[in-house]
Every structure is written in structure tokens, then in C-alpha cells.
Design a protein around this motif. Structure first.
Motif, PDB file in Angstrom:
ATOM      1  N   LEU A  43       0.829  -1.197   0.000  1.00  0.00           N
ATOM      2  CA  LEU A  43       0.000   0.000   0.000  1.00  0.00           C
ATOM      3  C   LEU A  43       0.869   1.255   0.000  1.00  0.00           C
ATOM      4  O   LEU A  43       0.579   2.224  -0.714  1.00  0.00           O
ATOM      5  N   ASP A  44       1.927   1.249   0.796  1.00  0.00           N
ATOM      6  CA  ASP A  44       2.856   2.383   0.803  1.00  0.00           C
ATOM      7  C   ASP A  44       3.528   2.552  -0.561  1.00  0.00           C
ATOM      8  O   ASP A  44       3.736   3.679  -1.034  1.00  0.00           O
ATOM      9  N   SER A  45       3.860   1.432  -1.192  1.00  0.00           N
ATOM     10  CA  SER A  45       4.498   1.487  -2.511  1.00  0.00           C
ATOM     11  C   SER A  45       3.595   2.155  -3.536  1.00  0.00           C
ATOM     12  O   SER A  45       4.066   2.905  -4.405  1.00  0.00           O
ATOM     13  N   ALA A  46       2.302   1.884  -3.445  1.00  0.00           N
ATOM     14  CA  ALA A  46       1.347   2.493  -4.377  1.00  0.00           C
ATOM     15  C   ALA A  46       1.358   4.010  -4.239  1.00  0.00           C
ATOM     16  O   ALA A  46       1.439   4.744  -5.237  1.00  0.00           O
ATOM     17  N   THR A  71      10.478   3.791  -4.815  1.00  0.00           N
ATOM     18  CA  THR A  71       9.982   2.654  -4.035  1.00  0.00           C
ATOM     19  C   THR A  71      11.124   1.969  -3.294  1.00  0.00           C
ATOM     20  O   THR A  71      11.020   1.655  -2.101  1.00  0.00           O
ATOM     21  N   ARG A  72      12.211   1.746  -4.003  1.00  0.00           N
ATOM     22  CA  ARG A  72      13.374   1.086  -3.402  1.00  0.00           C
ATOM     23  C   ARG A  72      13.917   1.915  -2.230  1.00  0.00           C
ATOM     24  O   ARG A  72      14.305   1.376  -1.185  1.00  0.00           O
ATOM     25  N   GLU A  73      13.927   3.226  -2.418  1.00  0.00           N
ATOM     26  CA  GLU A  73      14.459   4.114  -1.386  1.00  0.00           C
ATOM     27  C   GLU A  73      13.638   4.044  -0.103  1.00  0.00           C
ATOM     28  O   GLU A  73      14.189   4.033   1.002  1.00  0.00           O
ATOM     29  N   THR A 125      17.190  -3.674 -13.175  1.00  0.00           N
ATOM     30  CA  THR A 125      18.431  -3.927 -12.448  1.00  0.00           C
ATOM     31  C   THR A 125      18.333  -3.434 -11.009  1.00  0.00           C
ATOM     32  O   THR A 125      18.776  -4.105 -10.072  1.00  0.00           O
ATOM     33  N   LEU A 126      17.726  -2.271 -10.821  1.00  0.00           N
ATOM     34  CA  LEU A 126      17.577  -1.699  -9.488  1.00  0.00           C
ATOM     35  C   LEU A 126      16.611  -2.514  -8.633  1.00  0.00           C
ATOM     36  O   LEU A 126      16.850  -2.747  -7.449  1.00  0.00           O
ATOM     37  N   ALA A 127      15.522  -2.982  -9.240  1.00  0.00           N
ATOM     38  CA  ALA A 127      14.510  -3.736  -8.487  1.00  0.00           C
ATOM     39  C   ALA A 127      14.990  -5.117  -8.089  1.00  0.00           C
ATOM     40  O   ALA A 127      14.550  -5.676  -7.082  1.00  0.00           O
ATOM     41  N   GLN A 128      15.888  -5.711  -8.884  1.00  0.00           N
ATOM     42  CA  GLN A 128      16.431  -7.041  -8.613  1.00  0.00           C
ATOM     43  C   GLN A 128      15.327  -8.081  -8.395  1.00  0.00           C
ATOM     44  O   GLN A 128      15.254  -8.716  -7.327  1.00  0.00           O
ATOM     45  N   PRO A 129      14.466  -8.285  -9.391  1.00  0.00           N
ATOM     46  CA  PRO A 129      13.391  -9.272  -9.229  1.00  0.00           C
ATOM     47  C   PRO A 129      13.940 -10.674  -9.096  1.00  0.00           C
ATOM     48  O   PRO A 129      14.963 -11.020  -9.680  1.00  0.00           O
TER      49      PRO A 129
END
Length: 287
Positions: A43-46, A71-73, A125-129
Motif C-alpha cells: 500500500l505504501d508502494s502504491a 519505491t526502493r528508497e 536492475t535496481l529492483a532485482q526481481p
């Protein structure tokens, strides 16, 4: 009418909220967290990602990259890469003056270039799924040699999100929205239309995220099990009995570390497209 940026933002956040409120076996939802992630994080990510996702100044690739970065931050893990890959083109399409979301989505996809590919590669690359690995062609850790659409074509046969890019989001418009409309026509209330969208995707296609992490055989096994459970749920009318069946499936999947993340991402995109269509027809996100 052409939706305002605030309307597009509201449509996106409402889609994410609706999806997390629904009982989606194996995925994070309000009934149960999982995979070292919580419903609150989603929810916070949204909320966090909504601003870059709907920034009309930015190209689609940059929206995805900036949304993943913020989001990552703030969240510290990948909660929404697939959601952003699907919703950013829809958000851009919603800004067109002609009120035809499907047509406009195709126009957005056709306009992708190497800059979009560069930004999306950086976002991935940043998200690293999980289960990403490397690729012979168009490896996301390297400078793209082609535009974003061509890069997606290379993996569309094994990745449902890439498949949307090369089919004009056909599964969203033809399957997801249809499943939702069918559930509404059947007088399903509350979370159930969203649950049926999720189960429709999970039972029709081997989930890409499961296949990447656990292999094609496991993804197909889960697909067939979801098909059986969907049929049983449709026969039930008692909500509590439905929930018991879905929660048992949810527990089995999570105990095995199996997360049908792509099916959940497709569900969010379906809800977002549906919300945008409501605005286009002057009915508002909440109808």
C-alpha cells in the motif's frame, strides 16, 4: 473526457488498494502477509510510486525507472516492478485526448525507443526481481541495442508482462476486464470480482514469476491446481467456505515459497484499466 493527472493517480492507487484487499492465494494480501513482505509495504508502494508514474512530463521508461527508484528508497525491496511495467503505459495512454484506452495503449507501445529501453533496463536492475538471471540477448545489465518493444519481443514467449507489450495488452483488455465484468454480472460483491480476475489469470497461464524461480513444471502444476480451485469457488456461494478453501491454497503456496506475482501484477493492471475506463465514461473511479 481526458482524465486529469489526479484522476489517473487515484485510479492507480485504487487499483493497488483493491488488489491488496482481495484474497489472492500465494500472494500478499490483507488476509496474510508472505514472502518476507507485508500488505502495508504494498500500500505504501502504491502511494510512493504514484507521482512518478503519472508525471506527464516523463516518458514511460523514465516513469518506471523513477517509480522503482523511489519505491526502493522508501520500502527497501521490490514490491511493484511488474505493476509499474504494466501500469506506466496505461497511465500514459490515459492522457490522450481520444477516449479509447486500448487504441491509445497501442500508440504508446509503438512510440517506445532505446531511451525507454535504457530506463526500463535500469529499473529492472535496481529492483532485482527474483529469478531474473542473465540473458544472451538484451541483458538488462548491459546497454540496450534496440528499442523497448523489440527487447520485450525477445522474452514475450516466457514472460506474461513482456507479452502485454507485444500484444497491445490483449490479456488485460480481453481476459482481465472480461473476467471482472463476468463476475459483476454474476452479482459477485466485495472482493470477489478481483479474486476471480486473479484466479482467471492464474488458471489460464503458468505464472511467469513462478516459472522463473521454480521452473516451468511447477508453474504448470500451480496453474492446473488454480483451475480446479477456481471451478470449486464458482460453485460455492458461502463466502466463509470460499475463504477457507483459498486460505488453504494460500498456505500451501507460501509454505513452498511460491508466489504467483505475475498474476497479481496483471490483476492490478486490469483494475487500473477498468478504473481509467470509468473516468473516460464520466463515471469516476468509484462508479
Amino acid at each position: 473526457m481526458t482524465p486529469t493527472r489526479d484522476q489517473i493517480r487515484q485510479a492507480y492507487v485504487a487499483a493497488c488498494l483493491g488488489e491488496i484487499q482481495a484474497l489472492k492465494p500465494g500472494n500478499v494480501h490483507r488476509f496474510a502477509d508472505g514472502h518476507r513482505m507485508t500488505a502495508t509495504q504494498f500500500l505504501d508502494s502504491a502511494e510512493i510510486s504514484a507521482d512518478p508514474l503519472t508525471d506527464p512530463v516523463l516518458r514511460v521508461g523514465r516513469r518506471i525507472r523513477d517509480a522503482v527508484a523511489v519505491t526502493r528508497e522508501h520500502i527497501g525491496t521490490n514490491t511493484n516492478l511488474g505493476i509499474l511495467l504494466l501500469c506506466a503505459p496505461l497511465a500514459k495512454a490515459a492522457e490522450h485526448s481520444v477516449p479509447d484506452l486500448r487504441r491509445n495503449t497501442q500508440l504508446v507501445l509503438d512510440a517506445f525507443d532505446r531511451d525507454d529501453a535504457r530506463d526500463v533496463f535500469a529499473a529492472i536492475t535496481l529492483a532485482q526481481p527474483g529469478g531474473l538471471g542473465s540473458a544472451e540477448k538484451h541483458d538488462v545489465s548491459k546497454e540496450p541495442a534496440v528499442g523497448l518493444l523489440e527487447a520485450m519481443q525477445e522474452v514475450a514467449h516466457r514472460d506474461m508482462i513482456a507479452r502485454q507489450y507485444v500484444t497491445g495488452f490483449a490479456d488485460i483488455f480481453d481476459i482481465g476486464l472480461s473476467a471482472h465484468a463476468t463476475a459483476i454480472a454474476r452479482q459477485e460483491g466485495g472482493m470477489w470480482p478481483i479474486v476471480f480476475v486473479y484466479l482467471d489469470f492464474l488458471s489460464r497461464f503458468p505464472d511467469s514469476h513462478i516459472a522463473r524461480k521454480h521452473g516451468a513444471a511447477t508453474a504448470e502444476k500451480i496453474r492446473t491446481e488454480a483451475e480446479t480451485i477456481r471451478a470449486r469457488i464458482m460453485e460455492m456461494r458461502d463466502g466463509e467456505e470460499r475463504e477457507k478453501l483459498l486460505l488453504a491454497f494460500d498456505t500451501r503456496l507460501k509454505d513452498g515459497g511460491i508466489n504467483p506475482g505475475t498474476s497479481a501484477d496483471l490483476t492490478v493492471a486490469t483494475l487500473f484499466a477498468g478504473n481509467i475506463n470509468l473516468v473516460l465514461h464520466n463515471r469516476g473511479v468509484n462508479g
